[in-house]
Scaffold this motif. Structure first.
Motif, short mmCIF file in Angstrom:
data_model
loop_
_atom_site.label_atom_id
_atom_site.label_comp_id
_atom_site.label_asym_id
_atom_site.label_seq_id
_atom_site.Cartn_x
_atom_site.Cartn_y
_atom_site.Cartn_z
N ARG A 1 -58.86 -25.45 23.16
CA ARG A 1 -57.73 -24.76 23.85
C ARG A 1 -59.20 -22.98 24.11
O ARG A 1 -59.96 -23.19 23.29
CB ARG A 1 -56.85 -24.39 23.14
N THR B 1 -58.64 -19.19 26.53
CA THR B 1 -58.03 -18.58 26.87
C THR B 1 -59.48 -17.38 26.73
O THR B 1 -60.14 -16.94 26.24
CB THR B 1 -57.50 -18.22 26.43
N ALA C 1 -52.49 -17.32 23.67
CA ALA C 1 -51.85 -16.83 24.63
C ALA C 1 -51.50 -15.71 23.75
O ALA C 1 -51.75 -14.43 24.30
CB ALA C 1 -51.29 -17.76 25.38
N ASP D 1 -56.77 -20.41 30.31
CA ASP D 1 -56.28 -21.11 29.47
C ASP D 1 -55.74 -22.78 29.59
O ASP D 1 -55.66 -23.40 30.55
CB ASP D 1 -54.13 -20.91 29.33
N PRO E 1 -52.03 -25.22 27.46
CA PRO E 1 -51.33 -24.37 26.87
C PRO E 1 -50.72 -24.29 26.15
O PRO E 1 -49.87 -24.43 25.63
CB PRO E 1 -51.18 -24.08 28.62
#
Lengths: 801, 347
Positions: A215, A217, A370, A393, A396
């Motif tokens: 991931r 972001t 996040a 992102d 998410p």
């Protein structure tokens, strides 16, 4: 991990102080290695004013002062040279407790009453102000106020050891969450400030290695003014042992300590090409890291790269050129989740274990990015101003956590406890907010940060932890027992070790490693060492890839190396001799594996210490043979002359031991050249037994054998034999006679010298004779002795008159 | 003739026993024997010989009397002889001199190493608790040392056990005795109750309390319905067997990847009995061993169904206990083999 008690207390209303907290944590499985107290560690000290100062009538160096403490004036004796009327000072009133549990009491000093103490920095445990004497406070300090409160709060920093299974506790929020569960208290997690997302969109990020980057972001904060951090932030970092860099970098470090999510900030204007890629490094790519090291990268490493090349090693360290400085205008905040194993390997290879890499390799909360990115942006806006843009992102949705059914019955079965169901369910509900009834238990889904909760036993441990392992009872061991199996080699090793100790040998315990010089000393000019079951060349040695030191180059192919090392150590410490043995493993490479062998080796060297009852004797091969015979009594031991194909043993004074034709050991005097190489003085003997071969060799079980009830007789033959005659030939000649009555043949005396002609030696041989069914007659004895003498005569021996 | 005999008899019967009972030396005993009983010239011998010439009536009277006198003299001589011999022996012993302050020659008797001695005591206690011996190689595979024990490659738990690797071979020196668990469970069906004493290796700097080579004793029990309470009971007996009936243990949660739940087992400080001293860092407790219920992944790896079977495992370090038992201040001394040190240790 360093944890501030005060910070924790902001997050959960702890009902215990720092020391009791350490004890709690210990029983939750997290040991505090140390507790460091910070700030004022005293009570009862107020800001006072010195009203008068006079010389003590009975002491030159003391002063008599009156001090106003805000409510009363008291007399105080002070020894400091710098005390003066009118000063504002730190005044410890009667009843004050100073560091080291020093309680201030009323006192009489040289006849003058003293009700309190004017304090120095040292007495208060504060950093030195460089002044010789008392601490002089600013003239505006308000008299009567509690002095400690003017210094800010005291704190305790606990260095807590978090196991690799609990990365969720590698932050203050994480640990507070654990303690909130334990105490059943609410967690007061810091919320991210709300802010409008008016700034530009973040740089596009291409994740080309999705295995490595789960991931990513990102967010841009533009128009910032990066200055030094405010004092509170600097102090918070400093208390935890972190250096303040600038407000933007400090925000990332603070949040790492707060919630455990590593963040990185780039100077957005220095990122080339307007987009980022998360990819494997190309071989040979380099990055100057913020850790001060120049890192050379390989395709194993995951990097964040701009158009010009790597700007950060993912999860490990950022690069200097794109780092945020006080000149930075626009900041790109990275908040990502990388593959634990990949981060671990890279950090290890680059020798760059950072606060960030440690958290990634153990696993960060997949659902936290996040929120963490938002909290970072909020703090950055607060400290550096600017405008935040929207968040990008790549993933998410956090991966789902397994749902498990857990019942009190299950937990009690695993722990052996009798917890009532409500107690168990209470813990489970505190752990997993969404726990739902399911049959006789609860269906629980682990929270996103608890990567370690997957199966029922994991929850049983949680219940045990929170209710206390002390509540697990002690049950008697069940009586259903498997039949014990005896292992031949360890059993033999133990029996022989016990016998060796009984025979006067001290058991040694040597490391399993030999150094190159030791190997040189063992091998000498020989190409191969005899391991009894195989020859070992230097190429056959099992070597270590990562030895601790050069002393530990190779695994030992023989136990003699360690014994020789120990003998030399004892010699160098003044021992004139000694007897050592060791039972252990030897190692040799065998194809793609290592062949281990069980061995028992003994080494004895030097003379016995002289004693008035017996004369000192040097070890020799005959003694060694006798030792082996005693040690291996009951086995059909064969001796074959010579055991020195490898130059370890004396070429003549040594023997190979066999049972049933198979080699089981060797013994004898050590080769003089080997002793010279080891610098071991005097004679030395050794015995080496192959326990694997010996355990496999037939060992006849002891059986009853009839003994004759009739008395036996002995006849001594004194023989003059040629000096070069081997005893074995005489022995064979006697045995060839097949005398029915001959039960034993001994050599009781060997003599050379006066009365024995040149070229001859005198042997006295004792024949023991007996029959199972009757007593031998004189005539029979005479005949037996006669025939033995005749047999000897065929070998050139004559009876001495 | 018979009068001569009678005169001789009278004299002899009156004096002989008296003379004999008063002899004071062994020589005099012999002289008296010759005088009275000598084969050629013994006076009583002569009389006995003359009996045959006496008239029948006298023969009947004197025959038995003379023979009785002969027996009496013999007996008396024998008793004097024994008494005089005893006296002579006693006098000899009384005048003998033995200097018992002389140093006695030593009988050579060696000793077992403190580590062996300690390990043997542990296995002996566990043996009585029904654990049978198992062993495995010291050079191991990653599979048995880590993977099978629920420590996959790149797992951070590998940091807990820094490892020696072999050059040019896909092998390592076992970091614990736990691979014996894997080997034994793969080769045997439950129920299982084994102990595995042996040498282990950790790639860590050697100092007074850390050795890169040391020994462990592993215990493993697999059966149906095995619980933490069974583990606690067994370890409590084991520790009391080792340190005496007053020894106490406590369990603390801890993490070992191959067990779940996992516990660190402390023993109440053996030096201060829980009061707090430098040896226990003032906590009153000493960290002694790691233990827990065998992780279902480990059972599954070995082909044992964790739905049916459960079990516990524990591992005890030997050196630390040996240091405590013998008061040795530095673990390196156990591997130096200085005879002056070793000869004072172990019974």
């Amino acid at each position: 991990m360093k944890v501030s008690y005060n910070w924790l207390k902001e997050l959960v209303d702890l009902p215990v102080g720092p020391d009791a907290l350490a004890d709690k944590l210990l029983h939750l499985g997290m040991e505090a290695a140390s507790i460091t107290k910070l700030g004022p560690q005293f009570t009862g000290v107020v800001v006072g004013e010195v009203r008068t100062k006079e010389k003590h009538p009975n002491a030159d160096r003391l002063s008599l002062c009156t001090v106003f403490d805000g409510s009363a004036e008291v007399g105080v004796v002070c020894g400091a040279p710098n005390v003066a009327a009118g000063q504002r000072i730190a005044f410890a009133k009667v009843g004050a407790v100073l560091p080291g549990d020093f309680v201030i009491k009323k006192a009489k000093i040289r006849g003058a009453a003293s009700e309190g103490m004017i304090c120095s920095t040292k007495e208060l445990g504060l950093p030195s102000d460089g002044v010789d004497g008392i601490m002089v406070l600013p003239s505006g300090a308000p008299v009567g106020t509690d002095f400690a409160s003017t210094l800010g709060p005291s704190d305790a920093v606990l260095d807590v050891e978090i196991g690799p299974n609990r990365p969720d506790c590698l932050s203050h929020v994480g640990l507070a969450r654990e303690l909130a569960v334990h105490f059943g208290l609410p967690l007061k997690a810091p919320a991210a400030a709300a802010f409008p997302e008016l700034g530009p969109a973040p740089l596009p990020v291409d994740v080309s290695d999705a295995e490595g980057c789960r991931r990513y972001t990102g967010r841009l904060v533009t128009g910032v003014k990066v200055g030094p951090s405010p004092e509170w932030l600097k102090k918070r970092l400093l208390d935890l042992g972190l250096r303040s860099i600038n407000a933007a970098v400090d925000v990332t470090n603070l949040l790492l300590m707060e919630n455990g999510q590593p963040l990185h900030v780039f100077d957005a204007d220095k990122l080339a090409g307007g987009r980022l890629t998360v990819r494997r490094a190309a071989a040979g790519e380099r990055l100057k890291g913020l850790d001060g090291k120049e890192h050379e990268l390989t395709p194993e490493d995951l990097v964040i790269a701009d158009a010009a090349g790597p700007v950060a090693v993912a999860g490990v360290v950022g690069g200097v050129p794109t780092g945020v400085t006080e000149a930075t205008k626009n900041v790109f905040i990275e908040c990502a989740r990388f593959h634990p194993g990949r981060v671990r390997r890279t950090a290890k290879r680059l020798a760059a274990r950072t606060d960030s890499s440690v958290r990634f390799e153990r696993g960060v909360d997949p659902a936290a990015q996040a929120a963490a990115a938002k909290r970072a942006a909020g703090l950055l806006l607060e400290l550096c101003g600017g405008t935040a843009g929207p968040l990008s992102d790549t993933a998410p949705a956090a991966p789902a956590r397994p749902t498990v059914r857990v019942s009190a019955a299950q937990v009690n079965a695993l722990l052996g406890t009798r917890y009532p169901a409500p107690a168990v369910e209470d813990v489970l509900k505190r752990l997993a907010a969404d726990a739902r009834p399911d049959g006789d238990g609860l269906s629980v889904t682990a929270p996103s940060w608890r990567l370690d909760l997957n199966i029922a036993p994991d929850y049983a441990e949680e219940v045990g932890r929170h209710l206390g392992f002390a509540s697990i009872p002690e049950e008697a061991a069940p009586a259903r027992l498997p039949v014990p199996v005896s292992l031949p080699v360890p059993a033999l090793s133990e029996t022989l070790s016990q016998a060796m100790a009984g025979l006067g040998f001290q058991e040694a315990c040597c490391y399993d490693f030999l150094s190159e010089p030791e190997l040189d000393r063992l091998f000498g000019a020989s190409a191969s060492l005899d391991r009894l079951d195989r020859g070992v060349t230097r190429d056959d040695l099992a070597r270590l890839l990562n030895p601790l030191s050069a002393d530990w180059a190779a695994l030992r192919p023989t136990l003699l190396g360690g014994l020789l090392r120990s003998a030399v150590l004892n010699q160098n410490r003044g021992a004139s001799g000694g007897r050592l043995f060791e039972a252990g493993r030897v190692y040799t490479k065998a194809g793609a594996s290592v062949c281990e062998g069980a061995r028992l080796s003994a080494l004895w060297w030097g003379a016995d210490r002289a004693h008035w009852k017996r004369s000192a004797a040097a070890p020799d091969v005959h003694e060694a043979r006798g030792l082996a015979a005693a040690l291996l009594r009951g086995r059909a031991l064969e001796e074959r002359p010579g055991a020195a194909t490898d130059g370890v043993f004396h070429p003549k004074a040594s023997v190979t031991l066999c049972v049933g034709g198979k080699t089981v050991g060797r013994l004898g005097e050590l080769h003089p050249e080997l002793l010279r190489r080891w610098e071991l003085r005097g004679a030395a003997c050794a015995l080496e037994l192959d326990l694997d071969a010996l355990a496999a060799a037939p060992a006849p079980a002891p059986r009853y054998a009839a003994v004759s009830p009739f008395p036996g007789a002995e006849r001594d033959l004194s023989l003059l034999v040629p000096a070069d005659l081997e005893f074995g030939r005489l022995d064979s000649a006697f045995k060839a006679l097949k005398l029915e009555a001959l039960s034993r043949l001994e050599l009781v005396d060997v003599f050379k010298g006066a009365g024995v002609p040149e070229g001859k030696v005198s042997w006295t041989v004792r024949l023991s004779l007996s029959l199972p069914d009757r007593t031998l007659s004189d005539a029979e004895l005479q005949t037996a002795a006669q025939r033995a003498a005749e047999a000897a005569a065929t070998l050139g021996a004559s009876l001495r008159s | 003739m018979s009068q001569d005999w009678e005169r001789g008899w009278l004299e002899l019967s009156v004096s002989a026993l008296d003379v004999v009972s008063r002899v004071e030396t062994l020589e005099a005993v012999e002289a008296a024997r010759v005088e009275y009983l000598g084969r050629e010239r013994g006076r009583l011998t002569a009389l006995l010989r003359g009996l045959k010439d006496l008239p029948l009536e006298q023969k009947k009277v004197y025959g038995p009397q003379a023979n009785a006198l002969k027996d009496a003299i013999e007996k008396s001589l024998e008793s004097r002889k024994r008494a005089l011999e005893a006296k002579a022996l006693e006098a000899g012993l009384a005048s003998s001199r033995v200097d018992l302050t002389l140093p006695a020659p030593p009988w050579p008797r060696g000793r077992r190493h403190p580590v062996s001695e300690t390990m043997n005591e542990m296995t002996s206690i566990l043996g009585r608790l029904g654990f049978s011996l198992a062993e495995g190689p010291q050079v191991e595979t990653d599979r048995n040392n880590f993977e099978g024990l629920n420590v996959p490659a790149d797992h951070p738990a590998r940091d807990l056990q820094d490892t020696f690797y072999l050059k040019d071979l896909p092998l390592l020196l076992r970091t614990h005795t736990s691979p014996v668990q894997i080997r034994h469970m793969e080769a045997n069906k439950p129920p299982i109750r084994i102990m595995a004493p042996g040498r282990v290796f950790r790639h860590e700097a050697v100092d007074a309390s850390h050795s890169a080579v040391f020994h462990q004793v592993e215990g493993l029990y697999i059966d149906k319905n095995v619980s933490m309470a069974d583990l606690k009971g067994t370890l409590s007996v084991f520790i009391r067997g080792l340190f005496g009936p007053k020894a106490a243990i406590r369990f603390r949660p801890s993490f070992f990847p191959f067990v779940e739940p996992g516990a660190e087992v402390d023993v109440r400080c053996l030096l201060c009995a829980g009061e707090g001293c430098p040896a226990c860092k003032r906590s009153g407790w000493m960290e002694m061993l790691g233990a827990g219920l065998v992780h279902p992944n480990v059972l599954r790896f070995c082909g044992i169904d964790p739905e049916v079977w459960s079990g516990y495992a524990f591992g005890v370090g030997v050196e630390r206990i040996a240091l405590l038992r013998y008061g040795v201040p530095d673990i390196r001394m156990l591997y130096e083999n200085d005879l002056r040190v070793l000869e004072k240790l172990a019974p």
